[in-house]
Design an enzyme around this catalytic site. Structure first.
Site, PDB file in Angstrom:
ATOM      1  N   LYS A  35     -45.084  75.713  89.779  1.00  0.00           N
ATOM      2  CA  LYS A  35     -44.823  74.726  90.831  1.00  0.00           C
ATOM      3  C   LYS A  35     -44.878  73.282  90.335  1.00  0.00           C
ATOM      4  O   LYS A  35     -44.399  72.385  91.013  1.00  0.00           O
ATOM      5  CB  LYS A  35     -45.799  74.926  91.986  1.00  0.00           C
TER       6      LYS A  35
HETATM    7  N1  PMP Z   1     -46.152  83.471  92.463  1.00  0.00           N
HETATM    8  C1  PMP Z   1     -47.002  82.568  92.976  1.00  0.00           C
HETATM    9  C2  PMP Z   1     -48.453  82.658  92.632  1.00  0.00           C
HETATM   10  C3  PMP Z   1     -46.533  81.557  93.830  1.00  0.00           C
HETATM   11  O1  PMP Z   1     -47.398  80.655  94.346  1.00  0.00           O
HETATM   12  C4  PMP Z   1     -45.153  81.533  94.148  1.00  0.00           C
HETATM   13  C5  PMP Z   1     -44.647  80.475  95.091  1.00  0.00           C
HETATM   14  N2  PMP Z   1     -44.712  80.777  96.465  1.00  0.00           N
HETATM   15  C6  PMP Z   1     -44.299  82.512  93.599  1.00  0.00           C
HETATM   16  C7  PMP Z   1     -44.845  83.455  92.750  1.00  0.00           C
HETATM   17  C8  PMP Z   1     -42.838  82.586  93.933  1.00  0.00           C
HETATM   18  O2  PMP Z   1     -42.103  81.500  93.419  1.00  0.00           O
HETATM   19  P1  PMP Z   1     -40.931  80.888  94.285  1.00  0.00           P
HETATM   20  O3  PMP Z   1     -41.559  80.199  95.469  1.00  0.00           O
HETATM   21  O4  PMP Z   1     -40.243  79.929  93.386  1.00  0.00           O
HETATM   22  O5  PMP Z   1     -40.053  81.996  94.738  1.00  0.00           O
END
Ligand code: PMP
Length: 344
Positions: A48
């Site tokens: 992130k």
């Molecule tokens: N794994 C974790 C620990 C996350 O915090 C997130 C984000 N919600 C994701 C996977 C998935 O990534 P994305 O939001 O880019 O689909």
């Protein structure tokens, strides 16, 4: 040991360019080569950081953010931490509206990074004025010149990965990647990275990992939102009870669903076999790989890149706690202890 000794001006310069690590041990009985993109190497310990930096810098380029401006988001998770980190360096106020379900540790972590955290009741509907969605929306309306990150509905979330994660993987695999596998939450990681990879080679297979209890897989297959798919589950950050516009469903070839229990054991197994202390969704991602291997998805020529989104330290009171695992019944069902072994 690494030899790229360098001095950096600030922590933001360390975002991205995360390593691909060959999974020599955990994947040694599978056909193909398996490489984890370990996003815990970002300074905020998750993928992130990329979207926080990109969305904030885009707002700066457009002149929306000025020194001292406010950035708002509705998350206690990785995105909140990354926004808080970027805000520290760039001198913005960071306001995070979080649910009262969020753990004390997570709230303290965000406050340690200087964020103002508003804890909102979890047991109210999304349109209730006390809900964290409405609190964030209202603050965004009231604070002039503020930016609402809104990661589930922000196209820049996809763009961040199109510009960074995708090109990095293409370069790191010298264009030889055959499969790209990522957990889907907002869908930004999988959509942006896949869009870049398929622009280079449309034959790259893109597979999303979804949770039982989430609507994403069914929506991908039917283009219909099926509320009956929704029920509570434990993995955080994976799957969703709504359809995010930050997911480009057309670029994803297939979704695989994984269980809370198998994903938890897999995360613990990755730590014990590869020495990689990664989060719950990294376990989910590799559990998905295991299921795909059983379905015959891979052969000797497969070069598979899997995103490991964050670090295990965020899950000390969950997946990495034997007590929590027992409370969930994750040891009882197979009558196993923390030395649980996974057979391939
Ligand atoms: N794994 C974790 C620990 C996350 O915090 C997130 C984000 N919600 C994701 C996977 C998935 O990534 P994305 O939001 O880019 O689909």
């Amino acid at each position: 040991m690494r030899e790229d000794l360098q001095v950096f001006d600030d922590v933001l310069q360390l975002i991205g360019n995360t390593p691909l690590i060959r999974l020599n041990r955990i994947a040694n009985n599978l056909k193909g080569e398996f490489l984890a993109k370990v996003e815990a190497f970002n300074p905020g310990h998750s993928t992130k950081d990329r979207i926080a930096l990109h969305i904030i810098e885009e707002a700066e380029r457009k002149g929306i953010l000025k020194p001292g401006s406010t950035i708002i988001e509705t998350t206690s998770g990785n995105t909140g931490f990354s926004i808080a980190m970027v805000s520290v360096i760039k001198g913005y106020e960071c306001i995070l509206a979080v649910s009262s379900k969020s753990s004390r540790d997570k709230i303290d972590m965000l406050r340690s990074m200087g964020a103002k955290v508003y804890v909102c009741p979890a047991n109210v509907s999304a349109d209730d004025p006390r809900s964290y969605y409405q609190v964030a929306k209202q603050m965004h309306e009231e604070i002039k010149g503020s930016v609402y990150i809104n990661q589930y509905f922000n196209e820049l979330n996809i763009e961040a990965h199109y510009k960074t994660t995708g090109p990095e993987i293409w370069k790191q695999t010298e264009g030889k990647i055959t499969h790209f596998i990522a957990c889907s939450g907002t869908g930004g990681t999988i959509s942006g990275t896949a869009r870049f990879l398929k622009d280079q080679n449309p034959d790259v297979r893109v597979i999303g990992i979804d949770a039982y209890g989430s609507v994403l897989k069914k929506y991908h297959e039917t283009k219909e939102f099926d509320a009956e798919e929704i029920y509570p589950y434990r993995i955080e950050g994976l799957g969703k009870n709504l359809i995010p516009t930050a997911t480009d469903f057309d670029i994803i070839d297939k979704f695989v669903k994984v269980t809370d229990e198998e994903s938890a054991h897999m995360a613990r197994h990755i730590a014990k076999t590869e020495g990689l202390f990664v989060g719950y969704t990294s376990g989910a991602a590799f559990q998905g790989v295991k299921q795909l291997a059983e379905e015959g998805e891979f052969d000797e020529n497969s070069k598979v890149v899997i995103i490991f989104p964050d670090h295990g330290s965020r899950y000390m009171s969950k997946v990495y706690s034997d007590d929590w695992m027992s409370e969930q019944g994750f040891f009882d069902s197979k009558n196993e202890a923390s030395t649980h072994r996974i057979e391939f």
